[in-house]
Motif scaffolding. Structure first.
Motif, PDB file in Angstrom:
ATOM      1  N   ASP A  16       0.865  -1.178   0.000  1.00  0.00           N
ATOM      2  CA  ASP A  16       0.000   0.000   0.000  1.00  0.00           C
ATOM      3  C   ASP A  16       0.908   1.236   0.000  1.00  0.00           C
ATOM      4  O   ASP A  16       2.135   1.120  -0.088  1.00  0.00           O
ATOM      5  CB  ASP A  16      -0.956  -0.020   1.206  1.00  0.00           C
ATOM      6  CG  ASP A  16      -0.205  -0.158   2.525  1.00  0.00           C
ATOM      7  OD1 ASP A  16       1.038   0.061   2.547  1.00  0.00           O
ATOM      8  OD2 ASP A  16      -0.857  -0.467   3.540  1.00  0.00           O
ATOM      9  N   ASP A  17       0.301   2.402   0.090  1.00  0.00           N
ATOM     10  CA  ASP A  17       1.112   3.628   0.016  1.00  0.00           C
ATOM     11  C   ASP A  17       2.162   3.675   1.127  1.00  0.00           C
ATOM     12  O   ASP A  17       3.297   4.089   0.905  1.00  0.00           O
ATOM     13  CB  ASP A  17       0.214   4.871   0.082  1.00  0.00           C
ATOM     14  CG  ASP A  17      -0.611   5.028  -1.193  1.00  0.00           C
ATOM     15  OD1 ASP A  17      -0.222   4.451  -2.226  1.00  0.00           O
ATOM     16  OD2 ASP A  17      -1.636   5.728  -1.152  1.00  0.00           O
ATOM     17  N   ARG A  20       4.980   1.394   0.251  1.00  0.00           N
ATOM     18  CA  ARG A  20       5.801   1.987  -0.825  1.00  0.00           C
ATOM     19  C   ARG A  20       6.757   3.029  -0.254  1.00  0.00           C
ATOM     20  O   ARG A  20       7.925   3.081  -0.624  1.00  0.00           O
ATOM     21  CB  ARG A  20       4.911   2.600  -1.902  1.00  0.00           C
ATOM     22  CG  ARG A  20       4.234   1.563  -2.768  1.00  0.00           C
ATOM     23  CD  ARG A  20       3.514   2.176  -3.965  1.00  0.00           C
ATOM     24  NE  ARG A  20       2.590   1.218  -4.542  1.00  0.00           N
ATOM     25  CZ  ARG A  20       2.945   0.200  -5.322  1.00  0.00           C
ATOM     26  NH1 ARG A  20       4.209   0.018  -5.619  1.00  0.00           N
ATOM     27  NH2 ARG A  20       2.039  -0.620  -5.796  1.00  0.00           N
ATOM     28  N   ARG A  21       6.251   3.864   0.674  1.00  0.00           N
ATOM     29  CA  ARG A  21       7.106   4.881   1.293  1.00  0.00           C
ATOM     30  C   ARG A  21       8.173   4.229   2.175  1.00  0.00           C
ATOM     31  O   ARG A  21       9.350   4.571   2.094  1.00  0.00           O
ATOM     32  CB  ARG A  21       6.268   5.854   2.131  1.00  0.00           C
ATOM     33  CG  ARG A  21       5.565   6.925   1.295  1.00  0.00           C
ATOM     34  CD  ARG A  21       5.052   8.052   2.168  1.00  0.00           C
ATOM     35  NE  ARG A  21       4.112   7.559   3.185  1.00  0.00           N
ATOM     36  CZ  ARG A  21       2.810   7.371   2.981  1.00  0.00           C
ATOM     37  NH1 ARG A  21       2.272   7.627   1.795  1.00  0.00           N
ATOM     38  NH2 ARG A  21       2.019   6.932   3.945  1.00  0.00           N
ATOM     39  N   ALA A  26       8.750   1.286  -6.113  1.00  0.00           N
ATOM     40  CA  ALA A  26       8.231   2.038  -7.256  1.00  0.00           C
ATOM     41  C   ALA A  26       6.743   1.761  -7.439  1.00  0.00           C
ATOM     42  O   ALA A  26       6.226   0.723  -7.020  1.00  0.00           O
ATOM     43  CB  ALA A  26       8.997   1.639  -8.517  1.00  0.00           C
ATOM     44  N   ALA A  27       6.068   2.712  -8.087  1.00  0.00           N
ATOM     45  CA  ALA A  27       4.615   2.620  -8.267  1.00  0.00           C
ATOM     46  C   ALA A  27       4.209   1.368  -9.033  1.00  0.00           C
ATOM     47  O   ALA A  27       3.130   0.822  -8.796  1.00  0.00           O
ATOM     48  CB  ALA A  27       4.100   3.872  -8.978  1.00  0.00           C
ATOM     49  N   GLU A  28       5.073   0.905  -9.953  1.00  0.00           N
ATOM     50  CA  GLU A  28       4.682  -0.245 -10.793  1.00  0.00           C
ATOM     51  C   GLU A  28       4.939  -1.589 -10.122  1.00  0.00           C
ATOM     52  O   GLU A  28       4.558  -2.628 -10.650  1.00  0.00           O
ATOM     53  CB  GLU A  28       5.395  -0.191 -12.149  1.00  0.00           C
ATOM     54  CG  GLU A  28       6.897  -0.361 -12.105  1.00  0.00           C
ATOM     55  CD  GLU A  28       7.648   0.949 -11.883  1.00  0.00           C
ATOM     56  OE1 GLU A  28       8.886   0.924 -12.001  1.00  0.00           O
ATOM     57  OE2 GLU A  28       7.015   1.983 -11.580  1.00  0.00           O
ATOM     58  N   ARG A  30       4.422  -4.754  -8.054  1.00  0.00           N
ATOM     59  CA  ARG A  30       3.240  -5.488  -7.596  1.00  0.00           C
ATOM     60  C   ARG A  30       3.684  -6.723  -6.829  1.00  0.00           C
ATOM     61  O   ARG A  30       4.727  -7.297  -7.124  1.00  0.00           O
ATOM     62  CB  ARG A  30       2.396  -5.953  -8.793  1.00  0.00           C
ATOM     63  CG  ARG A  30       1.844  -4.840  -9.651  1.00  0.00           C
ATOM     64  CD  ARG A  30       0.563  -4.267  -9.067  1.00  0.00           C
ATOM     65  NE  ARG A  30       0.053  -3.150  -9.837  1.00  0.00           N
ATOM     66  CZ  ARG A  30       0.405  -1.878  -9.645  1.00  0.00           C
ATOM     67  NH1 ARG A  30       1.290  -1.571  -8.727  1.00  0.00           N
ATOM     68  NH2 ARG A  30      -0.119  -0.917 -10.373  1.00  0.00           N
ATOM     69  N   THR A  63      -0.713 -11.133  -5.256  1.00  0.00           N
ATOM     70  CA  THR A  63      -0.977  -9.759  -4.829  1.00  0.00           C
ATOM     71  C   THR A  63      -1.380  -9.696  -3.366  1.00  0.00           C
ATOM     72  O   THR A  63      -1.621  -8.612  -2.840  1.00  0.00           O
ATOM     73  CB  THR A  63      -2.097  -9.128  -5.682  1.00  0.00           C
ATOM     74  OG1 THR A  63      -3.259  -9.955  -5.591  1.00  0.00           O
ATOM     75  CG2 THR A  63      -1.677  -8.989  -7.137  1.00  0.00           C
TER      76      THR A  63
END
Length: 102
Positions: A16-17, A20-21, A26-28, A30, A63
């Protein structure tokens, strides 16, 4: 919020965000992120580390931690000694066999 599932000595969390932080993903990217490893587990011995992303188990894209658990259980039922995990790290994908015998 259920406790983060652990499978094969890896504690796994959805990407989740916040993840990621925390892990600089990276956004891509998965998959599911490894947030902790049991010392002495096969995953730890094979060099997995916090922040690695499990993107595939055998031929299935994953996922959620439940996807990883399901693939491990299916492999166990089939009598296979290991699963092949696709690990995304720093933009590269590594494939590592993890022992599932228990």
């Amino acid at each position: 919020q259920p406790a983060a599932p652990e499978v094969l000595g890896m504690t796994l969390a959805p990407i989740d965000d916040a993840a990621r932080r925390s892990f600089g993903l990276a956004a891509e990217v998965r998959g599911v992120v490894v947030t902790a490893l049991a010392s002495g587990s096969d995953a730890a011995r094979k060099g997995l580390r916090r922040g690695d992303v499990i993107a595939r188990v055998n031929s299935r894209a994953v996922t959620a931690a439940g996807d990883v658990v399901a693939e491990v259980e299916a492999a166990r039922k089939a009598g296979r000694p290991s699963v092949l995990v696709g690990v995304s790290r720093d933009g590269r994908t590594l494939f590592l066999p993890l022992d599932i015998a228990q």
